[in-house]
Design a protein around this motif. Structure first.
Motif, PDB file in Angstrom:
ATOM      1  N   ASP A 181       0.866  -1.182   0.000  1.00 41.96           N
ATOM      2  CA  ASP A 181       0.000   0.000   0.000  1.00 41.96           C
ATOM      3  C   ASP A 181       0.902   1.231   0.000  1.00 41.96           C
ATOM      4  O   ASP A 181       1.554   1.534   0.996  1.00 41.96           O
ATOM      5  CB  ASP A 181      -0.898  -0.019   1.236  1.00 41.96           C
ATOM      6  N   ALA A 182       0.923   1.957  -1.125  1.00 44.56           N
ATOM      7  CA  ALA A 182       1.870   3.063  -1.279  1.00 44.56           C
ATOM      8  C   ALA A 182       1.299   4.411  -0.835  1.00 44.56           C
ATOM      9  O   ALA A 182       1.925   5.453  -1.056  1.00 44.56           O
ATOM     10  CB  ALA A 182       2.322   3.147  -2.734  1.00 44.56           C
ATOM     11  N   ARG A 183       0.123   4.417  -0.183  1.00 43.76           N
ATOM     12  CA  ARG A 183      -0.514   5.699   0.134  1.00 43.76           C
ATOM     13  C   ARG A 183       0.321   6.585   1.062  1.00 43.76           C
ATOM     14  O   ARG A 183       0.349   7.804   0.891  1.00 43.76           O
ATOM     15  CB  ARG A 183      -1.897   5.462   0.744  1.00 43.76           C
ATOM     16  N   LEU A 184       1.000   5.995   2.041  1.00 48.01           N
ATOM     17  CA  LEU A 184       1.810   6.830   2.939  1.00 48.01           C
ATOM     18  C   LEU A 184       3.033   7.401   2.228  1.00 48.01           C
ATOM     19  O   LEU A 184       3.421   8.537   2.487  1.00 48.01           O
ATOM     20  CB  LEU A 184       2.232   6.035   4.180  1.00 48.01           C
ATOM     21  N   HIS A 185       3.614   6.625   1.321  1.00 49.46           N
ATOM     22  CA  HIS A 185       4.730   7.157   0.537  1.00 49.46           C
ATOM     23  C   HIS A 185       4.238   8.279  -0.381  1.00 49.46           C
ATOM     24  O   HIS A 185       4.945   9.270  -0.594  1.00 49.46           O
ATOM     25  CB  HIS A 185       5.403   6.041  -0.263  1.00 49.46           C
ATOM     26  N   GLY A 186       3.020   8.128  -0.905  1.00 44.66           N
ATOM     27  CA  GLY A 186       2.430   9.183  -1.712  1.00 44.66           C
ATOM     28  C   GLY A 186       2.168  10.441  -0.896  1.00 44.66           C
ATOM     29  O   GLY A 186       2.407  11.564  -1.354  1.00 44.66           O
ATOM     30  N   TYR A 187       1.672  10.243   0.327  1.00 52.17           N
ATOM     31  CA  TYR A 187       1.426  11.355   1.257  1.00 52.17           C
ATOM     32  C   TYR A 187       2.730  12.103   1.523  1.00 52.17           C
ATOM     33  O   TYR A 187       2.776  13.339   1.514  1.00 52.17           O
ATOM     34  CB  TYR A 187       0.836  10.770   2.543  1.00 52.17           C
ATOM     35  N   PHE A 188       3.808  11.333   1.753  1.00 51.96           N
ATOM     36  CA  PHE A 188       5.108  11.963   2.008  1.00 51.96           C
ATOM     37  C   PHE A 188       5.627  12.664   0.754  1.00 51.96           C
ATOM     38  O   PHE A 188       6.171  13.769   0.840  1.00 51.96           O
ATOM     39  CB  PHE A 188       6.125  10.926   2.507  1.00 51.96           C
ATOM     40  N   ALA A 189       5.471  12.051  -0.413  1.00 55.34           N
ATOM     41  CA  ALA A 189       5.921  12.671  -1.661  1.00 55.34           C
ATOM     42  C   ALA A 189       5.225  14.022  -1.873  1.00 55.34           C
ATOM     43  O   ALA A 189       5.859  14.999  -2.294  1.00 55.34           O
ATOM     44  CB  ALA A 189       5.664  11.742  -2.842  1.00 55.34           C
ATOM     45  N   ASP A 190       3.928  14.090  -1.551  1.00 54.98           N
ATOM     46  CA  ASP A 190       3.199  15.361  -1.668  1.00 54.98           C
ATOM     47  C   ASP A 190       3.761  16.405  -0.699  1.00 54.98           C
ATOM     48  O   ASP A 190       3.879  17.589  -1.027  1.00 54.98           O
ATOM     49  CB  ASP A 190       1.704  15.151  -1.369  1.00 54.98           C
TER      50      ASP A 190
END
Length: 199
Positions: A185-194
């Motif tokens: 689940d890449a959502r937290l990495h996406g959150y951090f990338a944002d």
């Protein structure tokens, strides 16, 4: 910043898994082992591992002080498990003389959930996500105190650790007790990338 470069502290921990997750969310990930590599990234992931070993390795590779300075200067940083301990201003249950990079106004209890055999998985609610996030806890810490400016992102919702804080954000610093690189689940990495893009 359309495509930020995010480093992964690469002296210990699940480096490849974090790099794969960063690629999945459309950012360039690079392993960081030296100060010169640290200077080239816009944000950094501090992975899980063993916090005392990470401390020693960072010093051996002359990375500790440059890391401290970049974090103090506002570099977005995402600490997972041992990385959360490394970011915390205060730790309990650490070994004598153990130091952290600091920056995150929290107190973290090391190995709070117990030993390796006490590892577990749980579905967590995150305000930022529409559906539950499945988290993997391995010899995980938890947050015992948060500063006034620290946002609690998630707590354990059931079981003996119910109510324990396991994800926080303080300005550009993000930290989780669990291993977000191990679930797919890449959502937290996406959150951090944002967060890095917005910096």
């Amino acid at each position: 910043m359309s495509k930020p470069v995010i480093g992964v502290f690469a002296l210990q921990g699940n480096v490849r898994e974090h790099l794969a997750m960063l690629a999945q969310v459309g950012v360039e990930g690079r392993p960081v082992r030296r100060p010169s590599e640290l200077a080239e990234v816009d944000g950094l992931v501090l992975p899980g591992g063993e916090s005392t070993t990470m401390d020693k390795l960072a010093r051996s590779f002359e990375l500790f002080e440059p890391l401290q300075k970049r974090i103090a200067d506002g570099m977005p940083t995402f600490g997972t498990c041992a990385g959360m301990i490394m970011l915390a201003n205060e730790i309990t249950g650490g070994i004598e003389g153990q130091e952290t990079l600091g920056g995150l106004d929290v107190t973290v209890r090391r190995n709070a959930f117990g030993r390796q055999v006490d590892s577990f998985e749980a579905d967590l609610e995150f305000a930022a996500f529409d559906t539950a996030y499945h988290a993997v806890f391995i010899r995980a810490p938890w947050v015992e105190r948060v500063g006034r400016e620290v946002e609690v992102l998630s707590t354990v919702s059931s079981g003996p650790a119910e109510g324990r804080i396991v994800a926080v954000r303080h300005d550009r610093l993000l930290a989780t007790s669990f291993h977000p690189e191990m679930t797919g689940d890449a959502r937290l990495h996406g959150y951090f990338a944002d967060l890095v893009r917005d910096h």
